[in-house]
Design a protein around this motif. Structure first.
Motif, short mmCIF file in Angstrom:
data_model
loop_
_atom_site.label_atom_id
_atom_site.label_comp_id
_atom_site.label_asym_id
_atom_site.label_seq_id
_atom_site.Cartn_x
_atom_site.Cartn_y
_atom_site.Cartn_z
N GLN A 148 13.80 42.29 8.44
CA GLN A 148 13.51 42.77 7.43
C GLN A 148 15.42 42.58 6.55
N PRO A 149 15.09 41.24 5.69
CA PRO A 149 13.98 40.61 5.33
C PRO A 149 13.41 39.31 5.80
N ARG A 169 6.72 45.58 0.31
CA ARG A 169 7.64 44.38 -0.66
C ARG A 169 7.72 43.16 -0.47
N ASN A 191 11.02 40.61 -0.99
CA ASN A 191 12.17 40.80 -0.87
C ASN A 191 12.35 40.39 -2.64
N ARG A 192 13.02 41.20 -3.38
CA ARG A 192 13.40 40.95 -5.00
C ARG A 192 13.93 38.96 -4.84
N LYS A 193 15.28 39.25 -3.94
CA LYS A 193 15.87 38.43 -4.26
C LYS A 193 14.97 36.12 -4.09
N ASP A 194 14.33 37.48 -2.94
CA ASP A 194 14.07 36.25 -1.94
C ASP A 194 12.22 36.13 -2.10
N THR A 195 11.38 36.22 -2.63
CA THR A 195 9.51 36.89 -2.70
C THR A 195 8.92 36.00 -1.52
N ARG A 248 9.92 36.16 1.69
CA ARG A 248 10.65 36.63 2.54
C ARG A 248 10.38 38.91 2.27
N TRP A 249 9.55 39.33 3.96
CA TRP A 249 8.83 41.21 3.13
C TRP A 249 9.78 41.83 3.95
N GLU A 250 9.47 43.28 3.06
CA GLU A 250 10.75 44.30 3.93
C GLU A 250 10.31 45.35 3.78
N ALA A 295 12.64 49.58 -4.87
CA ALA A 295 13.41 48.45 -5.61
C ALA A 295 13.14 48.83 -7.41
#
Length: 248
Positions: A18-19, A50, A52-56, A58-60, A104
Motif C-alpha cells: 500500500q498504497p 479504502r 487513498n485520500r491523496k490518490d484515489t 491507489r488502495w490501502e 482516514a
C-alpha cells in the motif's frame, strides 16, 4: 472458496504494498483487471480497504482490519504503550476506557477497551466505528489534523445523531479550537443518547494524531464539576502513551 482465498490474498497484498493501484495488483496476481477491481470494491464496502485520500486510484487497508483480532495489536508499539496507562486511568475514575484509531476521515475504530466495575456502564465493541464530528475521540483527532481535512469533512456533510450533535460548521470549528486550547474534548450525548466521554489525542513524532484515548460513562454519572479534572487526567494519559510509544 476460490473467491474468498483470492480476496484474502489481495487484502494481504494491499497491506504489503500500500498504497497500490489496480494495475499493480493485476500484474502481481495475473488476474483480469475487472476481477481485481471488483474484489477491491467488495472489500472496501465491507470496511477492510479504502481508497487513498491523496490518490484515489491507489488502495490501502483501513483501520478496521485491526478489529479482526485485537490480540494482534499486542506486539504493536501503540498497544504496548497504551495498555498500562489505560488500566491506571480506569482505576483512577472507575469508568470504561477505550482506545480508538482513525480510519482516514471515515470514522474512529475502537481497538481496545478496559472496563470498569459498575453494573451499569458504557460498552464499546472492538471494531465499533463512530463518526469524527460527533464524538470526543473524533474531535481530538480532527483538532490535530490540517484544517483542509476538517473542511473536507464539513463539505461531505455533518450528519445529526442527536440534539447536541455539532452539525453547524461554525460550531464544529469553534469546538475544535477549544480542544486545541484545553487539550481534551468532551462529548455529552452527541452520538449516542445517554453516553458521554472525554478524550485526548495520541500523537506521532510530527504531531500527527495516531489514536485517541477516552473515558466513557453513562450520562447519569457525568459530573460537570469533575469534567475539567477528568479532562486533564485523560490528556495526561494520552501524553504518557505518546511518550511511551516514542521511547521517551
Amino acid at each position: 472458496m476460490k473467491s474468498v482465498t483470492r480476496s484474502l490474498r489481495i487484502l494481504e497484498a494491499v497491506a504489503q504494498h500500500q498504497p497500490v493501484t489496480v494495475g499493480e495488483l493485476t500484474k502481481l496476481f495475473g488476474l483480469p483487471k475487472s476481477t481485481v477491481q471488483r474484489t477491491l470494491v467488495t472489500l472496501a464496502e465491507a470496511g477492510w480497504l479504502r481508497a487513498n485520500r491523496k490518490d484515489t486510484t491507489r488502495w490501502e487497508i483501513g483501520a478496521r482490519v485491526l478489529a479482526v483480532r485485537p490480540a494482534a495489536l499486542q506486539g504493536s508499539s501503540l498497544f504496548a504503550a497504551a495498555r498500562e496507562p489505560m488500566v491506571r486511568l480506569r482505576d483512577a475514575v472507575n469508568e470504561t476506557i477505550h482506545l480508538s484509531v482513525p480510519d482516514a476521515l471515515d470514522g474512529m475504530v475502537v481497538v481496545d477497551r478496559v472496563d470498569c466495575d459498575h453494573p451499569v456502564r458504557t460498552f464499546h465493541t472492538i471494531g465499533d466505528i463512530s463518526p469524527l464530528h460527533a464524538t470526543a475521540v473524533g474531535h481530538v483527532v480532527l483538532a490535530h489534523l490540517p484544517r483542509r481535512d476538517v473542511e473536507e469533512l464539513i463539505t461531505a456533510g455533518l450528519e445529526r445523531f442527536s440534539d447536541t450533535t455539532p452539525v453547524d460548521p461554525a460550531e464544529l470549528r469553534a469546538e475544535l479550537d477549544r480542544v486545541r486550547t484545553d487539550g481534551y474534548a468532551v462529548n455529552r450525548n452527541q452520538f449516542r443518547p445517554g453516553v458521554c466521554a472525554m478524550a485526548a489525542a495520541i500523537l506521532d513524532e510530527d504531531g500527527t494524531p495516531l489514536a485517541a484515548v477516552a473515558i466513557s460513562m453513562p450520562d447519569s454519572r457525568f459530573d460537570e464539576q469533575h469534567a475539567p479534572k477528568w479532562g486533564h487526567l485523560v490528556a495526561d494519559t494520552a501524553a504518557e502513551i505518546t511518550q511511551r510509544r516514542l521511547g521517551a
